[in-house]
Enzyme design. Structure first.
Site, PDB file in Angstrom:
ATOM      1  N   ASN A   9       9.298  -4.970   1.094  1.00 34.35           N
ATOM      2  CA  ASN A   9       9.374  -3.709   0.351  1.00 34.35           C
ATOM      3  C   ASN A   9       9.650  -2.510   1.261  1.00 34.35           C
ATOM      4  O   ASN A   9      10.060  -1.457   0.778  1.00 34.35           O
ATOM      5  CB  ASN A   9       8.101  -3.486  -0.457  1.00 34.35           C
ATOM      6  CG  ASN A   9       8.086  -4.334  -1.725  1.00 34.35           C
ATOM      7  OD1 ASN A   9       8.787  -4.041  -2.680  1.00 34.35           O
ATOM      8  ND2 ASN A   9       7.334  -5.438  -1.713  1.00 34.35           N
ATOM      9  N   GLY A  94       4.722 -14.259  -4.698  1.00 35.79           N
ATOM     10  CA  GLY A  94       5.733 -13.609  -3.849  1.00 35.79           C
ATOM     11  C   GLY A  94       6.347 -14.623  -2.896  1.00 35.79           C
ATOM     12  O   GLY A  94       5.633 -15.388  -2.250  1.00 35.79           O
ATOM     13  N   ASP A  96       7.688 -14.286  -0.088  1.00 30.89           N
ATOM     14  CA  ASP A  96       7.266 -14.127   1.313  1.00 30.89           C
ATOM     15  C   ASP A  96       5.930 -14.838   1.555  1.00 30.89           C
ATOM     16  O   ASP A  96       5.728 -15.474   2.591  1.00 30.89           O
ATOM     17  CB  ASP A  96       7.201 -12.647   1.726  1.00 30.89           C
ATOM     18  CG  ASP A  96       6.298 -11.793   0.841  1.00 30.89           C
ATOM     19  OD1 ASP A  96       5.909 -12.234  -0.270  1.00 30.89           O
ATOM     20  OD2 ASP A  96       5.986 -10.655   1.259  1.00 30.89           O
ATOM     21  N   THR A 119       3.909  -4.198   3.856  1.00 32.56           N
ATOM     22  CA  THR A 119       3.705  -3.144   2.858  1.00 32.56           C
ATOM     23  C   THR A 119       2.380  -3.411   2.141  1.00 32.56           C
ATOM     24  O   THR A 119       1.557  -2.518   1.949  1.00 32.56           O
ATOM     25  CB  THR A 119       4.847  -3.164   1.815  1.00 32.56           C
ATOM     26  OG1 THR A 119       6.082  -3.179   2.505  1.00 32.56           O
ATOM     27  CG2 THR A 119       4.751  -1.964   0.893  1.00 32.56           C
ATOM     28  N   THR A 172      -9.803  14.781  10.596  1.00 34.02           N
ATOM     29  CA  THR A 172      -9.200  14.077   9.459  1.00 34.02           C
ATOM     30  C   THR A 172      -8.280  12.940   9.904  1.00 34.02           C
ATOM     31  O   THR A 172      -8.383  11.817   9.381  1.00 34.02           O
ATOM     32  CB  THR A 172      -8.421  15.072   8.576  1.00 34.02           C
ATOM     33  OG1 THR A 172      -9.287  16.155   8.236  1.00 34.02           O
ATOM     34  CG2 THR A 172      -7.927  14.407   7.301  1.00 34.02           C
TER      35      THR A 172
HETATM   36  N1  LIG Z   1       9.464  -0.075  13.663  1.00 29.04           N
HETATM   37  C1  LIG Z   1       8.725   0.048  12.553  1.00 29.04           C
HETATM   38  N2  LIG Z   1       9.170   0.789  11.533  1.00 29.04           N
HETATM   39  C2  LIG Z   1       8.452   0.920  10.394  1.00 29.04           C
HETATM   40  N3  LIG Z   1       7.277   0.327  10.191  1.00 29.04           N
HETATM   41  C3  LIG Z   1       6.781  -0.421  11.175  1.00 29.04           C
HETATM   42  C4  LIG Z   1       7.483  -0.621  12.395  1.00 29.04           C
HETATM   43  N4  LIG Z   1       6.739  -1.446  13.150  1.00 29.04           N
HETATM   44  C5  LIG Z   1       5.642  -1.731  12.447  1.00 29.04           C
HETATM   45  N5  LIG Z   1       5.615  -1.096  11.263  1.00 29.04           N
HETATM   46  C6  LIG Z   1       4.551  -1.214  10.277  1.00 29.04           C
HETATM   47  O1  LIG Z   1       4.880  -2.376   9.546  1.00 29.04           O
HETATM   48  C7  LIG Z   1       4.765  -2.158   8.152  1.00 29.04           C
HETATM   49  C8  LIG Z   1       5.828  -2.953   7.459  1.00 29.04           C
HETATM   50  O2  LIG Z   1       5.620  -4.309   7.795  1.00 29.04           O
HETATM   51  P1  LIG Z   1       6.606  -5.412   7.287  1.00 29.04           P
HETATM   52  O3  LIG Z   1       5.959  -6.720   7.549  1.00 29.04           O
HETATM   53  O4  LIG Z   1       7.974  -5.227   7.830  1.00 29.04           O
HETATM   54  O5  LIG Z   1       6.598  -5.074   5.724  1.00 29.04           O
HETATM   55  P2  LIG Z   1       7.471  -5.549   4.517  1.00 29.04           P
HETATM   56  O6  LIG Z   1       7.853  -6.992   4.787  1.00 29.04           O
HETATM   57  O7  LIG Z   1       6.559  -5.407   3.364  1.00 29.04           O
HETATM   58  O8  LIG Z   1       8.661  -4.653   4.423  1.00 29.04           O
HETATM   59  C9  LIG Z   1       4.917  -0.670   7.958  1.00 29.04           C
HETATM   60  O9  LIG Z   1       4.138  -0.270   6.878  1.00 29.04           O
HETATM   61  C10 LIG Z   1       4.398  -0.087   9.276  1.00 29.04           C
HETATM   62  O10 LIG Z   1       3.023   0.223   9.171  1.00 29.04           O
HETATM   63  C1  LIG Z   2       2.608  -8.852  -2.701  1.00 26.04           C
HETATM   64  C2  LIG Z   2       4.025  -8.491  -2.342  1.00 26.04           C
HETATM   65  C3  LIG Z   2       4.405  -7.192  -3.025  1.00 26.04           C
HETATM   66  C4  LIG Z   2       4.095  -8.289  -0.834  1.00 26.04           C
HETATM   67  O1  LIG Z   2       5.306  -7.686  -0.473  1.00 26.04           O
HETATM   68  P1  LIG Z   2       5.542  -7.126   0.988  1.00 26.04           P
HETATM   69  O2  LIG Z   2       4.282  -6.550   1.512  1.00 26.04           O
HETATM   70  O3  LIG Z   2       5.963  -8.298   1.851  1.00 26.04           O
HETATM   71  O4  LIG Z   2       6.654  -6.139   0.885  1.00 26.04           O
HETATM   72  C5  LIG Z   2       5.004  -9.658  -2.698  1.00 26.04           C
HETATM   73  O5  LIG Z   2       4.531 -10.854  -2.168  1.00 26.04           O
HETATM   74  C6  LIG Z   2       5.169  -9.781  -4.191  1.00 26.04           C
HETATM   75  O6  LIG Z   2       5.952  -9.080  -4.793  1.00 26.04           O
HETATM   76  N1  LIG Z   2       4.383 -10.698  -4.826  1.00 26.04           N
HETATM   77  C7  LIG Z   2       4.426 -10.953  -6.243  1.00 26.04           C
HETATM   78  C8  LIG Z   2       3.027 -11.051  -6.811  1.00 26.04           C
HETATM   79  C9  LIG Z   2       2.228 -12.227  -6.268  1.00 26.04           C
HETATM   80  O7  LIG Z   2       2.449 -12.724  -5.170  1.00 26.04           O
HETATM   81  O8  LIG Z   2       1.322 -12.661  -7.015  1.00 26.04           O
HETATM   82  K   LIG Z   3       7.176  -9.333   3.873  1.00 24.28           K
END
Ligand SMILES: Nc1ncnc2c1ncn2[C@@H]1O[C@H](COP(=O)(O)OP(=O)(O)O)[C@@H](O)[C@H]1O
Ligand SMILES: CC(C)(COP(=O)(O)O)[C@@H](O)C(=O)NCCC(=O)O
Ligand SMILES: [K+]
Length: 241
Positions: A9, A94, A96, A119, A172
């Site tokens: 995401n 999901g 992933d 995410t 904060t």
């Molecule tokens: N270079 C980067 N740019 C943006 N986010 C990063 C980076 N490195 C680590 N992060 C962290 O990783 C998170 C995203 O992890 P990721 O596993 O790629 O997520 P997703 O698969 O859901 O897109 C971000 O929310 C942030 O906190």
């Molecule tokens: C939970 C998630 C949003 C995680 O997404 P990500 O953090 O990898 O972007 C993804 O696995 C998803 O859309 N799942 C569908 C709902 C479920 O797994 O039950």
């Molecule tokens: K992911």
């Protein structure tokens, strides 16, 4: 050569593999667009894990069309490579999470708890027999921050201005960042306790996702955990052989 993409995401993580060699790799924020996926090799196949769809995949569809790629999309199923889904509606898990569970089980060849800190923070447990036992979905660090900002008037701070870790904050920025990290680490600790309750004989713990290193550092040495940055990509070979 095969281009593998893990479209989350927030970010797209990709690599090109030639057998078990990684030829090139990269990652970029989804918001920055697929023009950031610059290939120097010439893959013949494209395997994809995507938890986004619709308009959010338009850039990827265009990227593939411009290069003549026909992407193969992984899907969550009731059973893959010896792992049986806990979900009654297996397609709703999901992809992933499913890829992480399958790749984790294949890597360990035994019981495994997969934590994916992206995410969303996800936990998934697989037994030694390959039975997926379900998991957790919680907001990840960035989602916690945006919900605090959206839901309050006075939680305002400079993003750069904080000390990493879970020590109590006296301003904060420190209080928020330590609190968010504590929430992640707390969820992981409870996931480990819950996994122990389900599989008292023991299990390996694998950690992946963009926030894995900060969570790993804050968890301390109480648990033996392996960080596997490309675990979701590793799962593609099993779902799309
Ligand atoms: N270079 C980067 N740019 C943006 N986010 C990063 C980076 N490195 C680590 N992060 C962290 O990783 C998170 C995203 O992890 P990721 O596993 O790629 O997520 P997703 O698969 O859901 O897109 C971000 O929310 C942030 O906190
Ligand atoms: C939970 C998630 C949003 C995680 O997404 P990500 O953090 O990898 O972007 C993804 O696995 C998803 O859309 N799942 C569908 C709902 C479920 O797994 O039950
Ligand atoms: K992911």
């Amino acid at each position: 050569m095969i281009l593998e993409c893990d479209i989350g995401n927030t970010r797209c993580k990709w690599r090109v593999v030639d057998g078990d060699q990684v030829v090139e790799r990269g990652s970029f924020a989804l918001a920055d667009g697929f023009e950031n996926l610059v290939l120097t090799s010439q893959p013949k196949r494209v395997r994809v894990a995507s938890v986004v769809e619709g308009d959010n995949l338009a850039g990827f569809t265009r990227f593939c069309a411009e290069r003549g790629f026909s992407p193969e999309l992984a899907h969550s199923t009731a059973e893959s490579a010896g792992v049986v889904s806990a979900y009654n509606e297996a397609a709703k898990l999901g992809v992933d999470r499913w890829l992480g569970a399958v790749a984790g089980y294949k890597r360990i060849q035994g019981a495994v708890l997969v934590i994916d800190a992206g995410t969303a923070l996800k936990a998934d447990l697989v037994s030694a027999a390959g039975q997926h036992l379900g998991g957790y979905i919680a907001p990840g660090i960035a989602l916690m921050e945006s919900s605090l900002l959206a839901g309050t008037d006075k939680v305002r701070f400079d993003r750069q201005d904080y000390t990493a870790g879970v020590a109590f904050g006296c301003a904060t920025a420190d209080a928020v960042n330590a609190g968010m990290l504590a929430a992640q680490v707390g969820a992981v600790a409870v996931a480990i306790e819950e996994a122990k309750r389900r599989i008292p004989e023991g299990f390996a713990i694998l950690l992946t996702g963009g926030d894995s290193v900060s969570i790993y550092k804050a968890l301390g040495e109480a648990h033996e955990i392996e960080i596997v940055p490309e675990l979701v990509l590793d799962g593609l070979q099993w779902l799309l052989p």
